[in-house]
Design an enzyme around this catalytic site. Structure first.
Site, PDB file in Angstrom:
ATOM      1  N   CYS A 269       5.168   0.485  -0.762  1.00 14.86           N
ATOM      2  CA  CYS A 269       6.298   1.005  -0.044  1.00 14.86           C
ATOM      3  C   CYS A 269       5.939   2.278   0.688  1.00 14.86           C
ATOM      4  O   CYS A 269       5.037   2.927   0.091  1.00 14.86           O
ATOM      5  CB  CYS A 269       7.349   1.442  -1.269  1.00 14.86           C
TER       6      CYS A 269
ATOM      7  N   ASP B  29       4.843  -3.341  -4.392  1.00 13.04           N
ATOM      8  CA  ASP B  29       5.907  -4.258  -4.285  1.00 13.04           C
ATOM      9  C   ASP B  29       5.536  -5.460  -4.418  1.00 13.04           C
ATOM     10  O   ASP B  29       4.166  -5.837  -3.914  1.00 13.04           O
ATOM     11  CB  ASP B  29       6.623  -4.229  -2.846  1.00 13.04           C
TER      12      ASP B  29
END
Length: 156
Positions: free
Chosen positions: A50, A57
């Site tokens: 992120c 992620d």
């Protein structure tokens, strides 16, 4: 010229990049240019960061395309996707960047890239991007696919 003459990664020790590296992508000539056919890559171990929080992620990236003259070499694709591991980008950016890099590499007739990201904060995000070569039937096909798009996900 041999099928692997211009490929520098296949059959060699893998060196993984630590940040976004589109230059590692390699292509080879499609031996079946007269045929329209579908190629799918399912990449279930994609990770990125992120760009705001630095949190990891995780996603499955699915790449589907109809090749023309060139095709992406799978080991170079693996190394390229791994290069997102320490790269900060939103889910939607990852999917669009991957698609644009592959268009630049191969100039396919049609391509679509789907990101099936695992939930974070109770929300899953599934970005989808596609492209059909302008001025061809694939452009219309891309429009139809986009406007009729849905992601079949197994939900509990």
């Amino acid at each position: 010229m041999s099928q692997t003459e211009n490929l520098s990664l296949l059959g060699k020790k893998t060196a993984y990049r630590q940040d976004y590296a589109p230059e590692v992508l390699e292509a080879f000539e499609n031996k079946h240019q007269g045929n329209d056919y579908w190629v799918t890559f399912d990449c279930p171990e994609f990770t990125s960061l992120c760009p705001i929080t630095g949190q990891p992620d995780f996603a499955t990236i699915r790449i589907d395309y109809i090749p023309d003259v060139k095709m992406v070499e799978s080991k170079s694709l693996k190394i390229y996707l791994f290069s997102f591991r320490n790269h900060g980008a939103f889910h939607e950016d990852c999917v669009n960047i991957i698609m644009k890099d592959l268009i630049g590499l191969m100039d396919p007739k049609y391509i679509e890239v789907t990101g099936i990201f695992t939930p974070r904060g109770g929300i899953s995000i599934y970005p989808y991007a596609n492209y059909g070569r302008p001025g061809t039937r694939y452009e219309k096909f891309a429009e139809q696919r986009l406007f009729n798009h849905s992601i079949p996900i197994n939900r509990p």
